[in-house]
Design a protein around this motif. Structure first.
Motif, PDB file in Angstrom:
ATOM      1  N   ASN A   4       0.605  -1.292   0.019  1.00  0.00           N
ATOM      2  CA  ASN A   4      -0.204   0.018  -0.084  1.00  0.00           C
ATOM      3  C   ASN A   4       0.991   1.125   0.054  1.00  0.00           C
ATOM      4  O   ASN A   4       1.559   1.492   0.969  1.00  0.00           O
ATOM      5  CB  ASN A   4      -1.168   0.069   1.244  1.00  0.00           C
ATOM      6  N   SER A   5       0.839   2.055  -1.015  1.00  0.00           N
ATOM      7  CA  SER A   5       1.689   3.274  -1.253  1.00  0.00           C
ATOM      8  C   SER A   5       1.486   4.296  -0.207  1.00  0.00           C
ATOM      9  O   SER A   5       2.270   5.100  -0.112  1.00  0.00           O
ATOM     10  CB  SER A   5       1.738   3.535  -2.717  1.00  0.00           C
ATOM     11  N   ASN A   6       0.196   4.222   0.648  1.00  0.00           N
ATOM     12  CA  ASN A   6      -0.119   5.158   1.501  1.00  0.00           C
ATOM     13  C   ASN A   6       0.470   4.864   2.901  1.00  0.00           C
ATOM     14  O   ASN A   6       0.170   5.596   3.864  1.00  0.00           O
ATOM     15  CB  ASN A   6      -1.666   5.173   1.512  1.00  0.00           C
ATOM     16  N   GLN A   7       0.974   3.618   2.999  1.00  0.00           N
ATOM     17  CA  GLN A   7       1.544   3.305   4.130  1.00  0.00           C
ATOM     18  C   GLN A   7       3.197   3.528   4.313  1.00  0.00           C
ATOM     19  O   GLN A   7       3.827   3.385   3.260  1.00  0.00           O
ATOM     20  CB  GLN A   7       1.365   1.792   4.719  1.00  0.00           C
ATOM     21  N   ILE A   8       3.684   3.769   5.562  1.00  0.00           N
ATOM     22  CA  ILE A   8       5.277   3.995   5.773  1.00  0.00           C
ATOM     23  C   ILE A   8       5.364   2.783   6.562  1.00  0.00           C
ATOM     24  O   ILE A   8       4.814   2.554   7.637  1.00  0.00           O
ATOM     25  CB  ILE A   8       5.608   5.341   6.269  1.00  0.00           C
ATOM     26  N   GLN A   9       6.546   2.262   6.566  1.00  0.00           N
ATOM     27  CA  GLN A   9       7.125   1.627   7.448  1.00  0.00           C
ATOM     28  C   GLN A   9       8.124   2.254   8.398  1.00  0.00           C
ATOM     29  O   GLN A   9       8.880   2.954   8.283  1.00  0.00           O
ATOM     30  CB  GLN A   9       8.083   0.379   6.980  1.00  0.00           C
ATOM     31  N   LEU A  10       7.754   2.107   9.822  1.00  0.00           N
ATOM     32  CA  LEU A  10       8.840   2.554  10.868  1.00  0.00           C
ATOM     33  C   LEU A  10       9.095   1.419  11.868  1.00  0.00           C
ATOM     34  O   LEU A  10       8.483   0.355  11.775  1.00  0.00           O
ATOM     35  CB  LEU A  10       7.866   3.355  11.585  1.00  0.00           C
ATOM     36  N   LEU A  11       9.977   1.730  12.639  1.00  0.00           N
ATOM     37  CA  LEU A  11      10.623   1.068  13.664  1.00  0.00           C
ATOM     38  C   LEU A  11      10.262   1.688  15.130  1.00  0.00           C
ATOM     39  O   LEU A  11      10.976   2.824  15.220  1.00  0.00           O
ATOM     40  CB  LEU A  11      12.043   0.659  13.613  1.00  0.00           C
ATOM     41  N   VAL A  12       9.259   1.229  15.820  1.00  0.00           N
ATOM     42  CA  VAL A  12       8.881   2.001  17.064  1.00  0.00           C
ATOM     43  C   VAL A  12       9.190   1.141  18.227  1.00  0.00           C
ATOM     44  O   VAL A  12       9.001  -0.218  18.311  1.00  0.00           O
ATOM     45  CB  VAL A  12       7.277   2.086  17.117  1.00  0.00           C
ATOM     46  N   ASN A  13       9.975   1.407  19.085  1.00  0.00           N
ATOM     47  CA  ASN A  13      10.550   0.933  20.240  1.00  0.00           C
ATOM     48  C   ASN A  13      11.092  -0.570  19.753  1.00  0.00           C
ATOM     49  O   ASN A  13      10.923  -1.463  20.437  1.00  0.00           O
ATOM     50  CB  ASN A  13       9.671   0.735  21.191  1.00  0.00           C
ATOM     51  N   GLY A  14      11.805  -0.720  18.527  1.00  0.00           N
ATOM     52  CA  GLY A  14      12.274  -1.644  18.114  1.00  0.00           C
ATOM     53  C   GLY A  14      11.457  -2.988  17.360  1.00  0.00           C
ATOM     54  O   GLY A  14      12.043  -3.841  17.097  1.00  0.00           O
ATOM     55  N   GLN A  15      10.341  -2.506  17.210  1.00  0.00           N
ATOM     56  CA  GLN A  15       9.242  -3.179  16.616  1.00  0.00           C
ATOM     57  C   GLN A  15       8.858  -2.579  15.430  1.00  0.00           C
ATOM     58  O   GLN A  15       8.500  -1.406  15.168  1.00  0.00           O
ATOM     59  CB  GLN A  15       8.069  -3.624  17.191  1.00  0.00           C
ATOM     60  N   PRO A  16       8.922  -3.669  14.300  1.00  0.00           N
ATOM     61  CA  PRO A  16       8.426  -2.982  13.006  1.00  0.00           C
ATOM     62  C   PRO A  16       6.989  -2.554  13.171  1.00  0.00           C
ATOM     63  O   PRO A  16       6.031  -3.331  13.876  1.00  0.00           O
ATOM     64  CB  PRO A  16       8.484  -4.149  12.201  1.00  0.00           C
ATOM     65  N   CYS A  17       6.645  -1.379  12.565  1.00  0.00           N
ATOM     66  CA  CYS A  17       5.489  -0.758  12.613  1.00  0.00           C
ATOM     67  C   CYS A  17       4.895  -0.162  11.296  1.00  0.00           C
ATOM     68  O   CYS A  17       5.839   0.650  10.490  1.00  0.00           O
ATOM     69  CB  CYS A  17       5.035   0.037  13.688  1.00  0.00           C
ATOM     70  N   ARG A  18       3.697  -0.758  10.635  1.00  0.00           N
ATOM     71  CA  ARG A  18       3.235  -0.002   9.357  1.00  0.00           C
ATOM     72  C   ARG A  18       2.112   0.811   9.618  1.00  0.00           C
ATOM     73  O   ARG A  18       1.330   0.333  10.356  1.00  0.00           O
ATOM     74  CB  ARG A  18       3.010  -1.213   8.384  1.00  0.00           C
ATOM     75  N   VAL A  19       2.195   2.085   9.099  1.00  0.00           N
ATOM     76  CA  VAL A  19       1.294   2.946   9.611  1.00  0.00           C
ATOM     77  C   VAL A  19       0.510   3.715   8.186  1.00  0.00           C
ATOM     78  O   VAL A  19       1.255   3.926   7.078  1.00  0.00           O
ATOM     79  CB  VAL A  19       1.476   3.990  10.351  1.00  0.00           C
ATOM     80  N   SER A  20      -0.340   4.359   8.348  1.00  0.00           N
ATOM     81  CA  SER A  20      -1.056   4.955   7.216  1.00  0.00           C
ATOM     82  C   SER A  20      -1.005   6.409   7.266  1.00  0.00           C
ATOM     83  O   SER A  20      -1.929   7.182   6.705  1.00  0.00           O
ATOM     84  CB  SER A  20      -2.595   4.444   6.918  1.00  0.00           C
ATOM     85  N   PHE A  21      -0.244   7.028   8.303  1.00  0.00           N
ATOM     86  CA  PHE A  21      -0.106   8.541   8.523  1.00  0.00           C
ATOM     87  C   PHE A  21       1.396   8.979   8.522  1.00  0.00           C
ATOM     88  O   PHE A  21       2.076   8.064   8.734  1.00  0.00           O
ATOM     89  CB  PHE A  21      -0.846   8.621   9.633  1.00  0.00           C
ATOM     90  N   ASN A  22       1.569   9.945   8.683  1.00  0.00           N
ATOM     91  CA  ASN A  22       3.131  10.478   8.824  1.00  0.00           C
ATOM     92  C   ASN A  22       3.415  11.648   9.749  1.00  0.00           C
ATOM     93  O   ASN A  22       4.194  12.092   9.991  1.00  0.00           O
ATOM     94  CB  ASN A  22       3.503  10.895   7.491  1.00  0.00           C
ATOM     95  N   ARG A  23       2.412  11.876  10.657  1.00  0.00           N
ATOM     96  CA  ARG A  23       2.650  12.717  11.837  1.00  0.00           C
ATOM     97  C   ARG A  23       2.937  11.962  13.115  1.00  0.00           C
ATOM     98  O   ARG A  23       2.259  11.054  13.486  1.00  0.00           O
ATOM     99  CB  ARG A  23       1.159  13.488  12.015  1.00  0.00           C
TER     100      ARG A  23
END
Length: 70
Positions: A4-23
């Motif tokens: 999904n091009s609307n999602q970004i991949q983050l690493l939150v407290n060492g855990q992978p996390c995919r979210v659909s927002f950027n704030r």
């Protein structure tokens, strides 16, 4: 491949996390409560800047809660 091009991949407290927002403020609404400090890519973020911080794909976010004890 289902991406999904609307999602970004983050690493939150060492855990992978995919979210659909950027704030950052949106992330904190979902993942944090109470008192905490935040670092994005090892940079401390002052509380007043949370609404202005834009997260990017592969950013690392650390949400640090105070520890009690001694």
């Amino acid at each position: 491949m289902n991406t999904n091009s609307n999602q970004i991949q983050l690493l939150v407290n060492g855990q992978p996390c995919r979210v659909s927002f950027n704030r950052l403020s949106e992330l904190l609404e979902r993942y944090a409560e109470g008192l905490y400090a935040v670092a994005v890519n090892q940079q401390f973020i002052p509380r007043e800047d949370y609404p202005r911080v834009t997260l990017k794909n592969n950013d690392t976010v650390e949400i640090l809660m105070p520890m009690q004890g001694g």
